[in-house]
Design an enzyme around this catalytic site. Sequence first.
Site: not given
Length: 453
Positions: A214, A321
Amino acid sequence: MNTLFIIFLLLLCFFFLLKSEDITRAQEDNYATEEEKEVKGFDENTLFSPYTKQEWRSYQHKKINEGRKTRLKIMITYPNKTAVTGAKLYIKQLTSDFHWGCGMTHRILNNSAYKKWFASKFTAADFHNELKWYYTEPTQGQENYTDPDAMLKFADEHGIIVRGHTVLWDDVKYQQKWVRKLSPEKLLQAANKRVDSVVTRYKGRLVGWDVMNENLHHNFFEKRLGKNASAYFYNRVHNIDPDTTLYMNEFNTTEHVNDEWAPPEKYLRRLKKIQAYPGNSGMKMGIGLECHYGAEPIDLHYVRNSLTLLSQAGLPIWLTELDVKIDPTLENKAQLQVIYLEEILRESFCHAAVKAIVIWTGASIDGCDVMCMTNEKLENTPVGDLIDRLMEEWKTGNIEVVSDSKGISRVSVFNGRYEVTVVDPVTDVSSSVTFKVDKVSIPDGNVHLQVLG
């Protein structure tokens, strides 16, 4: 008087016309499917507009046939090259080029039923937390790899490939307290030690590494170590484990059109910046998309455009995810979750660059609070039913065909590895062969097999 009477008649006709429409609508409701009744008020046209659902599906099927399947022309001959008429072919898919994956936690280690369920469905896994720095070294200098070691052993024993999630995480919230207190010099030493430890331990055993998680939305390491911190750590991982694909892993790249931090264009710019760092030019890289879809209706056009743009990079894409969160106040939340999930899965699968979809998560015993495939008894939820159905749809079932008068059989199959058994129609002698099917391995689609005669 006549005029008033005519007006009265017109009003009376209008009244009965309205009642007739109400009756018609009521009759239509009675003939609606159970699913349509359950999601009353949901307008699926908003997902596909200005296209119809049928047009949307037709495009998806076209892309799946082009990118996921191969048309085979199988020629059966005797050793003397004579065509075999009436040879029976039994075609069985052994593996798929596409991976269904699931999130995994340490809870699987002491649950034999959960292990059996997981291994029966999935060929890929992403550990939720067990490979993260805060999990393996919560206290400085005290590393513990017991759980990820055992989880990887289970995966290896069942042919499940595992992603390395994650080496480092750029979000300050997920740094240990002792990490946050380090000076830049000490932080670099500690981060290098972390990289060397985890990557060396699992070198060559993982399908990929999320190196800096991220780092489009966050910049913990960049703020303390400089703007090239992420690229530097990619280089360090690559030098230790050069044959493993290194991923950027980010959220909201396909999920939210209004997220200014991680649209596809910025994602690709950051990826190219990492590749341009000295020593990174030959590095194997991939695209990791978390795909945490939010409570609002999805924008399928944005999903399609994002995946199309990212596919142009020519790199493998993993949806790492994937889940769908639905507003809990909605009356039809369970049905809407399944509807939105199906559309996301179908759209994602029709992009051939997407090599795997990892569901986040599977069983409720793993603590999934957004989307579960099963309850605690490992019984399917509606989400689980949907995924099972798509798993079945996107694989080649066992096929039996007979060669024609020219010894030819034609089939269309999903890319993967196959076993083909040929039975001689005269002697009933059989022979089997295995081979890879895709447009690289069999570019012209022609396969020549011989029977023993």
